[in-house]
Design a protein around this motif. Structure first.
Motif, PDB file in Angstrom:
ATOM      1  N   ALA A  99       8.339  -3.884  24.198  1.00  0.00           N
ATOM      2  CA  ALA A  99       8.338  -2.474  23.784  1.00  0.00           C
ATOM      3  C   ALA A  99       6.998  -1.812  24.083  1.00  0.00           C
ATOM      4  O   ALA A  99       6.948  -0.665  24.569  1.00  0.00           O
ATOM      5  CB  ALA A  99       8.666  -2.370  22.292  1.00  0.00           C
ATOM      6  N   ASN A 100       5.908  -2.511  23.804  1.00  0.00           N
ATOM      7  CA  ASN A 100       4.580  -1.955  24.064  1.00  0.00           C
ATOM      8  C   ASN A 100       4.360  -1.741  25.559  1.00  0.00           C
ATOM      9  O   ASN A 100       3.829  -0.705  25.980  1.00  0.00           O
ATOM     10  CB  ASN A 100       3.503  -2.893  23.520  1.00  0.00           C
ATOM     11  N   ALA A 101       4.738  -2.727  26.365  1.00  0.00           N
ATOM     12  CA  ALA A 101       4.574  -2.603  27.817  1.00  0.00           C
ATOM     13  C   ALA A 101       5.404  -1.453  28.357  1.00  0.00           C
ATOM     14  O   ALA A 101       4.931  -0.662  29.192  1.00  0.00           O
ATOM     15  CB  ALA A 101       4.954  -3.917  28.496  1.00  0.00           C
ATOM     16  N   ALA A 102       6.644  -1.346  27.901  1.00  0.00           N
ATOM     17  CA  ALA A 102       7.511  -0.262  28.367  1.00  0.00           C
ATOM     18  C   ALA A 102       6.926   1.096  28.012  1.00  0.00           C
ATOM     19  O   ALA A 102       6.984   2.047  28.809  1.00  0.00           O
ATOM     20  CB  ALA A 102       8.907  -0.420  27.764  1.00  0.00           C
ATOM     21  N   GLU A 103       6.331   1.197  26.822  1.00  0.00           N
ATOM     22  CA  GLU A 103       5.690   2.453  26.403  1.00  0.00           C
ATOM     23  C   GLU A 103       4.556   2.833  27.356  1.00  0.00           C
ATOM     24  O   GLU A 103       4.435   3.995  27.777  1.00  0.00           O
ATOM     25  CB  GLU A 103       5.146   2.291  24.993  1.00  0.00           C
ATOM     26  N   VAL A 104       3.718   1.850  27.708  1.00  0.00           N
ATOM     27  CA  VAL A 104       2.598   2.101  28.625  1.00  0.00           C
ATOM     28  C   VAL A 104       3.114   2.590  29.964  1.00  0.00           C
ATOM     29  O   VAL A 104       2.639   3.605  30.511  1.00  0.00           O
ATOM     30  CB  VAL A 104       1.748   0.824  28.801  1.00  0.00           C
ATOM     31  N   PHE A 105       4.063   1.888  30.517  1.00  0.00           N
ATOM     32  CA  PHE A 105       4.549   2.241  31.843  1.00  0.00           C
ATOM     33  C   PHE A 105       5.272   3.587  31.855  1.00  0.00           C
ATOM     34  O   PHE A 105       5.109   4.379  32.786  1.00  0.00           O
ATOM     35  CB  PHE A 105       5.459   1.138  32.380  1.00  0.00           C
ATOM     36  N   ARG A 106       6.052   3.858  30.810  1.00  0.00           N
ATOM     37  CA  ARG A 106       6.754   5.145  30.755  1.00  0.00           C
ATOM     38  C   ARG A 106       5.767   6.303  30.720  1.00  0.00           C
ATOM     39  O   ARG A 106       5.997   7.354  31.346  1.00  0.00           O
ATOM     40  CB  ARG A 106       7.684   5.207  29.538  1.00  0.00           C
ATOM     41  N   LYS A 107       4.668   6.133  30.014  1.00  0.00           N
ATOM     42  CA  LYS A 107       3.677   7.209  29.930  1.00  0.00           C
ATOM     43  C   LYS A 107       3.056   7.512  31.296  1.00  0.00           C
ATOM     44  O   LYS A 107       2.734   8.665  31.595  1.00  0.00           O
ATOM     45  CB  LYS A 107       2.575   6.841  28.932  1.00  0.00           C
TER      46      LYS A 107
END
Length: 273
Positions: free
Chosen positions: A129-137
């Protein structure tokens, strides 16, 4: 099939010399490790980026893109529980996308094992979830600059986060953006239970970049891996991206590694075409 080489191999060579030699060997692409240019990619000015691009093009090379994205940086991490660090990491990935596009590249390869390892006590689900948040931003900038971010599975010896192609695809599904795709690396895929040709076929639709190397950390043709079935699988799946040499053992010397890798790849490609 387009052949490139990762240029951090050429320790202490200036950029223009790297480009000329790489092109003379026969490669048509050069892949850049940002730490070879500056401590942070933001320290490379617009004028410097233009000069680097022009020198590569004058030698007959395309800048493929960037890899080792977070190597030798501080205060950046993909899966950390620290929301501020995650935000800064997303911003830096966006800056890497700007630099990549300025240099003429279209690909960012996210390896950086130390900056993605799970912190003690963190669950795999939270890390995803944290990685996906970074990449989406970071995705809006990548989209604007026509740059694709490729998630690189690494071996379990290198990291405890995303160690198989299937796990990479799982994260790609969470991010759910056309500019976030899979990177495949021979050395890493050798650690999986399925064969490399199987993995190439299975994930062909989401694979956008490919690194060639061997388990001995040298280039193709310098270890025990037979690349004929690997190149055959790439041809069968109509892969049209770059095949880029990335080595980790520089002892034989940059010139020998570059020449032997290219010779072997060209001979192998001719044999299976």
């Amino acid at each position: 099939m387009k052949f490139a080489i990762c240029q951090e191999l050429f320790v202490d060579w200036d950029w223009e010399r790297q480009c000329k030699f790489i092109a003379d060997v026969g490669y048509t692409g050069i892949e850049v490790a940002p730490f070879t240019l500056a401590d942070r990619v933001t320290d490379v000015t617009a004028e410097q980026r233009q000069t680097l691009r022009k020198q590569a093009e004058a030698a007959g090379l395309e800048v493929v893109g960037l890899h080792w994205l977070l190597a030798k940086t501080e205060g950046l991490h993909l899966t950390t529980a620290d929301a501020g660090v995650r935000s800064n990491t997303a911003d830096y990935i966006a800056e890497l996308a700007h630099a990549c596009a300025d240099l003429g590249g279209e690909v960012l390869v996210f390896g950086s094992p130390q900056q993605r390892n799970l912190e003690e006590g963190m669950s795999r689900e939270q890390a995803l979830a944290n990685a996906a948040e970074v990449f989406r931003k970071a995705m809006p900038v990548l989209s604007d600059r026509n740059v694709k971010l490729c998630m690189e599975p690494l071996t379990p010896k290198e990291t405890n986060f995303i160690t198989t192609c299937a796990e990479g695809v799982e994260l790609i599904g969470l991010v759910d953006h056309p500019n976030f795709i899979l990177h495949q690396d021979v050395k890493a895929m050798l650690s999986e239970s399925d064969s490399i040709p199987e993995l190439i076929h299975r994930h062909a639709k989401v694979t956008g970049h490919f690194h060639v190397n061997d388990s001995n950390l040298l280039g193709p043709g310098m270890g025990e891996t037979d690349f004929a079935p690997i190149f055959k699988a790439l041809l069968e799946t109509e892969y049209d991206g770059w095949v880029s040499v990335e080595v980790f053992d520089y002892k034989p010397g940059a010139e020998l590694i570059a020449r032997e890798s290219f010779r072997y790849m060209q001979e192998t490609l001719n044999a299976v075409s």
